[in-house]
Design an enzyme around this catalytic site. Structure first.
Site, short mmCIF file in Angstrom:
data_model
loop_
_atom_site.label_atom_id
_atom_site.label_comp_id
_atom_site.label_asym_id
_atom_site.label_seq_id
_atom_site.Cartn_x
_atom_site.Cartn_y
_atom_site.Cartn_z
N LYS A 71 0.81 -1.06 0.02
CA LYS A 71 0.04 0.17 -0.12
C LYS A 71 0.96 1.23 -0.03
CE LYS A 71 -1.52 2.90 2.17
NZ LYS A 71 -1.28 4.62 1.83
N GLY A 105 6.74 5.44 8.10
CA GLY A 105 6.35 6.73 8.12
C GLY A 105 6.32 7.45 9.32
N SER A 106 5.48 8.31 9.68
CA SER A 106 5.53 9.00 10.78
C SER A 106 5.35 8.41 12.26
CB SER A 106 4.55 10.20 10.90
OG SER A 106 3.37 9.88 10.77
N GLY A 138 2.67 5.33 13.06
CA GLY A 138 3.28 4.00 13.38
C GLY A 138 2.51 3.58 14.76
N GLU A 149 9.32 1.50 10.84
CA GLU A 149 10.51 2.35 10.69
C GLU A 149 9.97 3.80 10.72
OE1 GLU A 149 13.39 1.43 10.58
OE2 GLU A 149 13.33 -0.50 9.82
N CYS A 188 14.44 10.49 6.53
CA CYS A 188 14.40 10.11 7.94
C CYS A 188 15.53 10.14 8.58
CB CYS A 188 13.58 8.67 8.02
SG CYS A 188 14.57 7.45 7.01
N GLU A 239 11.18 16.57 14.44
CA GLU A 239 11.57 16.37 13.13
C GLU A 239 10.90 17.61 12.03
OE1 GLU A 239 9.79 12.72 11.00
OE2 GLU A 239 11.74 12.29 10.41
#
Ligand code: NAD
Length: 490
Positions: free
Chosen positions: A182, A234-235, A239, A257, A291, A391
């Site tokens: 996805k 992703g973020s 997550g 991740e 990232c 971030e």
């Protein structure tokens, strides 16, 4: 059908059971080109519950034959697929570029290449991940088999769609799982296009499928009762949601991740040129939307004046390569979309308003169309400021001086993130000492923001859970099963 996708012929269907099919759900989503805001498509299918169920059923049907397939055959398919990814590298990169803006030479080529590299690396593992056996000292021989989990899924972000796909799908398939991808709703086309290559490579129907959609499709996968594992990039916020959905459904396995705020620590004895090169490159690559970007820079007092002048010059010289991602020579493109642009500009504005530091370069939008931002550096940063702690996911770094090793370790580790860190020094003892004290999944010594297919990739603390790459990804896609053989009678 062979691969014939391009920006003039976008893939606009789901790829299920080796066929391009219309979505059962009538929902569609729109995507825009970040270089000028133009609409790229308003009819990208958003896979719904029925679509997900159909893909899962196809994967379940494919699973027994796929996991039983001889290594030599599975390997040939994966190798052919890697060749096809390489053959269509520039077309796949273009399909991502038109909605996330990464220039080919500076990012797209590398990012798609990372995907084929993963397939080449993992096809070699297929018959080299043998399990264990233990002696019969207690009367029972124990054999431990690494068994595939079954139907697995990957949810990817937009900043490296093809690379992230490869990192997840290649180890999943090498270990005999089926895999449903996805991609991010911000950059789905390269992923949707690979269906044609899946078929051409000879993957049996149902083994590797692609469902376009947004967070709602991701949530359907994360909560599906017959999906055994989700690998998510992703973020942090998303997550955590994925982990919660996984726990609340069937306790599916999860690899996460997530984000980073990686410190680059430059000591007085560092090779200045090398430190500046890495720090400047690794906050501007992919417009800072990486990232493992070097977003915090800590410089020891003795080298600070020389470092900061050279770093500022390097950032300004990279700013001159910002431009249309379609043009040769452009190194830095726009941010991925309006939301990301507003997010990055918001961080910069709040840092300026709150006098969080001294902005020595950048800070402005470039042009009045598209989402171009000047690479931006804040020095003398307040360690409690938002821009030091969170971030940004854009070309923005914060810089601070330090006196001692103890001080800089405390600074580096005082964060919820723990993805990457870098130390620049000529003193090998200090490098190894600091390297072992960083609370992060990966550490660069005289480098930073580096990735290797054979070494574990991932974060500690809130930067993630589990590891991708190397043997670690094989473990994450398999379940050890212990067989005990009774040797106590004849
Ligand atoms: P995101 O979390 O917004 O989206 C990532 C993916 O999750 C997308 O495919 C999205 O559709 C999906 N999603 C959204 N809501 C969901 C839900 N409720 N359930 C399941 N799936 C859902 O992240 P993004 O903005 O695409 O990517 C940027 C973030 O990713 C940054 O924080 C960055 O640091 C991180 N990132 C991490 C790594 C890494 O390896 N650690 C690599 C790249 C990006």
């Amino acid at each position: 059908m062979s691969f014939n996708f391009s920006k003039a012929n976008l893939p606009k269907q789901l790829f299920i059971n080796n066929e391009y099919v219309d979505s059962k759900s009538s929902k569609k989503f729109s995507i825009y080109n970040p270089k000028n805001g133009d609409l790229v498509a308003d009819d990208v299918p958003l896979a719904g519950e029925e679509d997900v169920d159909i893909a899962v059923a196809a994967a379940e049907k494919a699973l027994p034959a796929w996991k039983a397939m001889k290594a030599v055959e599975r390997r040939a398919i994966m190798l052919k697929f890697a060749d096809l990814l390489d053959k269509h590298n520039s077309e796949l990169a273009e399909l991502s570029r038109i909605t996330m803006g990464a220039p080919y030479g500076a990012w797209g080529k590398f990012e798609v290449g990372m995907s084929s590299q993963q397939f080449r690396y993992y096809e070699g593992w297929i018959d080299k991940f043998p399990g264990e056996s233990f002696p019969q000292e207690d009367g029972y021989i124990k054999i431990v088999r690494n068994e595939p989990l079954g139907v697995t899924a990957g949810i990817t972000p937009w900043n490296g769609p093809a690379g992230n796909f490869g990192m997840k799908a290649a180890p999943a398939l090498a270990t005999g799982n089926c895999f449903i991808l996805k991609p991010s709703e911000k950059a789905p086309f390269s992923s949707m296009a690979i269906g044609a290559l899946v078929r051409e490579a000879g993957f049996p129907p149902g083994v590797l499928q692609v469902l376009s959609g947004d967070g709602s499709t991701g949530a359907l996968l994360a909560s599906h009762m017959r999906i055994a594992k989700i690998s998510f990039t992703g973020s942090i916020g998303t997550g955590k949601k994925v982990q919660e959905l996984a726990a609340k459904s069937n306790l599916k396995r999860v690899t996460l991740e997530l984000g980073g705020k990686s410190p680059a620590v430059v000591f007085d004895d560092a090779n200045l040129e090398n430190a500046v090169e890495w720090c400047a490159n690794m906050i501007t690559a992919n417009t800072g939307q990486v990232c493992i970007a070097a977003s915090r820079v800590y410089v020891q007092e003795g080298i600070y004046e020389r470092f900061i002048q050279a770093y500022k010059d390097a950032i300004i010289s990279r700013s001159k390569t910002i431009g249309d991602p379609e043009k040769d020579g452009t190194q830095i493109g726009p941010l991925a979309d309006e939301l990301q642009f507003d997010r990055v500009m918001g961080f910069i504005q709040r840092a300026k308003d709150s006098k969080a530091g001294e902005m020595i370069t950048g800070g402005k939008r470039i042009g009045d169309t598209g989402y171009f931002v000047e690479p931006t550096v804040f020095t003398n940063i307040d360690i409690n400021s938002e821009i030091h702690q969170d971030e940004v996911f854009g070309p923005v770094s914060v810089v601070r001086t330090f006196k001692t090793e103890e001080e800089v370790l405390a600074l580096s580790n005082n964060t919820k993130y723990g993805l990457m860190a870098g130390v620049f020094t000529q003193d090998i003892n200090r490098a190894l000492r600091i390297g072992s004290e960083f609370e992060s999944g990966m550490v660069g010594i005289n480098c930073i923001s580096l990735f290797s297919v054979s070494a574990p990739f991932g974060g500690s603390k809130e930067s993630g859970l589990g590891r991708e790459c190397g043997i670690h990804a094989l473990r994450a896609y398999t379940e050890p099963k212990t067989l005990m053989i009774n040797m106590n009678y004849k």
